[in-house]
Motif scaffolding. Structure first.
Motif, PDB file in Angstrom:
ATOM      1  N   ARG A 226       0.842  -1.204   0.000  1.00  0.00           N
ATOM      2  CA  ARG A 226       0.000   0.000   0.000  1.00  0.00           C
ATOM      3  C   ARG A 226       0.875   1.251   0.000  1.00  0.00           C
ATOM      4  O   ARG A 226       0.611   2.213  -0.729  1.00  0.00           O
ATOM      5  CB  ARG A 226      -0.933  -0.013   1.213  1.00  0.00           C
ATOM      6  CG  ARG A 226      -2.009  -1.076   1.090  1.00  0.00           C
ATOM      7  CD  ARG A 226      -2.705  -1.349   2.379  1.00  0.00           C
ATOM      8  NE  ARG A 226      -3.566  -0.256   2.790  1.00  0.00           N
ATOM      9  CZ  ARG A 226      -4.447  -0.351   3.768  1.00  0.00           C
ATOM     10  NH1 ARG A 226      -4.577  -1.476   4.434  1.00  0.00           N
ATOM     11  NH2 ARG A 226      -5.193   0.666   4.089  1.00  0.00           N
TER      12      ARG A 226
ATOM     13  N   PHE B  81      -9.795  -6.815  -4.437  1.00  0.00           N
ATOM     14  CA  PHE B  81     -10.588  -5.881  -3.637  1.00  0.00           C
ATOM     15  C   PHE B  81     -11.611  -5.144  -4.484  1.00  0.00           C
ATOM     16  O   PHE B  81     -11.442  -4.941  -5.674  1.00  0.00           O
ATOM     17  CB  PHE B  81      -9.662  -4.849  -2.967  1.00  0.00           C
ATOM     18  CG  PHE B  81      -8.737  -5.449  -1.961  1.00  0.00           C
ATOM     19  CD1 PHE B  81      -9.137  -5.608  -0.647  1.00  0.00           C
ATOM     20  CD2 PHE B  81      -7.467  -5.861  -2.320  1.00  0.00           C
ATOM     21  CE1 PHE B  81      -8.280  -6.176   0.291  1.00  0.00           C
ATOM     22  CE2 PHE B  81      -6.606  -6.427  -1.400  1.00  0.00           C
ATOM     23  CZ  PHE B  81      -7.015  -6.582  -0.083  1.00  0.00           C
TER      24      PHE B  81
ATOM     25  N   ASP C 281     -10.966   1.009  -3.886  1.00  0.00           N
ATOM     26  CA  ASP C 281      -9.588   1.377  -3.572  1.00  0.00           C
ATOM     27  C   ASP C 281      -9.003   0.451  -2.505  1.00  0.00           C
ATOM     28  O   ASP C 281      -9.389   0.498  -1.336  1.00  0.00           O
ATOM     29  CB  ASP C 281      -9.550   2.833  -3.082  1.00  0.00           C
ATOM     30  CG  ASP C 281      -8.143   3.329  -2.801  1.00  0.00           C
ATOM     31  OD1 ASP C 281      -7.161   2.637  -3.161  1.00  0.00           O
ATOM     32  OD2 ASP C 281      -8.022   4.415  -2.206  1.00  0.00           O
ATOM     33  N   TRP C 282      -8.034  -0.374  -2.886  1.00  0.00           N
ATOM     34  CA  TRP C 282      -7.433  -1.328  -1.950  1.00  0.00           C
ATOM     35  C   TRP C 282      -6.464  -0.669  -0.987  1.00  0.00           C
ATOM     36  O   TRP C 282      -6.033  -1.280  -0.016  1.00  0.00           O
ATOM     37  CB  TRP C 282      -6.766  -2.477  -2.685  1.00  0.00           C
ATOM     38  CG  TRP C 282      -5.622  -2.099  -3.576  1.00  0.00           C
ATOM     39  CD1 TRP C 282      -5.706  -1.646  -4.860  1.00  0.00           C
ATOM     40  CD2 TRP C 282      -4.232  -2.148  -3.265  1.00  0.00           C
ATOM     41  NE1 TRP C 282      -4.455  -1.411  -5.361  1.00  0.00           N
ATOM     42  CE2 TRP C 282      -3.533  -1.717  -4.405  1.00  0.00           C
ATOM     43  CE3 TRP C 282      -3.517  -2.511  -2.143  1.00  0.00           C
ATOM     44  CZ2 TRP C 282      -2.140  -1.635  -4.452  1.00  0.00           C
ATOM     45  CZ3 TRP C 282      -2.127  -2.436  -2.180  1.00  0.00           C
ATOM     46  CH2 TRP C 282      -1.453  -2.002  -3.335  1.00  0.00           C
ATOM     47  N   THR C 283      -6.149   0.627  -1.225  1.00  0.00           N
ATOM     48  CA  THR C 283      -5.270   1.334  -0.294  1.00  0.00           C
ATOM     49  C   THR C 283      -6.050   2.114   0.744  1.00  0.00           C
ATOM     50  O   THR C 283      -5.468   2.787   1.588  1.00  0.00           O
ATOM     51  CB  THR C 283      -4.323   2.286  -1.060  1.00  0.00           C
ATOM     52  OG1 THR C 283      -5.105   3.275  -1.737  1.00  0.00           O
ATOM     53  CG2 THR C 283      -3.462   1.528  -2.044  1.00  0.00           C
ATOM     54  N   ALA C 284      -7.387   2.036   0.709  1.00  0.00           N
ATOM     55  CA  ALA C 284      -8.224   2.736   1.707  1.00  0.00           C
ATOM     56  C   ALA C 284      -7.989   2.112   3.076  1.00  0.00           C
ATOM     57  O   ALA C 284      -7.400   1.042   3.208  1.00  0.00           O
ATOM     58  CB  ALA C 284      -9.691   2.620   1.307  1.00  0.00           C
TER      59      ALA C 284
ATOM     60  N   PRO D 278     -10.186  -1.700   3.189  1.00  0.00           N
ATOM     61  CA  PRO D 278     -10.630  -2.149   1.868  1.00  0.00           C
ATOM     62  C   PRO D 278     -11.458  -3.452   1.956  1.00  0.00           C
ATOM     63  O   PRO D 278     -11.145  -4.322   2.763  1.00  0.00           O
ATOM     64  CB  PRO D 278      -9.330  -2.378   1.110  1.00  0.00           C
ATOM     65  CG  PRO D 278      -8.323  -2.658   2.166  1.00  0.00           C
ATOM     66  CD  PRO D 278      -8.747  -1.869   3.373  1.00  0.00           C
TER      67      PRO D 278
END
Length: 163
Positions: free
Chosen positions: A129, A149, A152-155, A158
């Protein structure tokens, strides 16, 4: 001085190791420790393996303390771990298994065991991330992780694509 994994002092490591190894049946105990031995935060099997496989690099006092446990390189059945690294795709597969099992993204300190192999999936995911946010993650690697995911997988939290 070579740092070989002594805890706060050789004596405290020795004391913890004595709690996990009796001098009787030491080979059997070492095999058991290599697989599962943890006392507090010390993985005794890994510690013993490091001491025995790097015996010549130990200082005299360290060798004496380890020898006091009847652990010496000659009778040891322990061997160092192979230095193989997982590919990025293999680690993504571990992440996918974790997501299916836990139904959530791994916390930053989460480790997971798959087929007897411990993977520090949380730190790895946090690092990916961070690399993504810094623009340092390979686009193909980004695609592999993002496919697992929704959104947004960096949230912060996620959601797995299959939850």
């Amino acid at each position: 001085m070579v740092r070989l994994g002594w805890v706060s002092s050789p004596q405290s490591t020795l004391s913890a190791l004595k709690g996990g190894v009796s001098t009787e049946e030491s080979d059997e105990n070492l095999d058991r420790l290599a697989a599962e031995g943890v006392v507090g935060s010390i993985n005794l099997g890994s510690w013993a393996t490091r001491q025995l496989t790097r015996w010549k690099a130990l200082e005299d006092g360290q060798r004496q303390l380890v020898a006091a446990l009847d652990l010496t390189p000659a009778p040891s059945t322990l061997t160092p771990r192979p230095a193989t690294r997982r590919t990025f795709a293999e680690t993504v597969q571990f992440l996918e298994l974790f997501l299916h099992r836990e139904r959530r993204a791994p916390a930053a300190r989460k480790a997971s065991t798959v087929d007897g192999d411990t993977v520090k999936i949380g730190p790895w995911f946090a690092k990916m991330r961070t690399k993504h946010r810094a623009g340092q993650l390979d686009p193909e690697h980004e695609r592999l992780v993002a496919a697992l995911f929704e959104g947004d997988w960096t949230a912060k939290d996620p959601a797995p694509a299959f939850a």
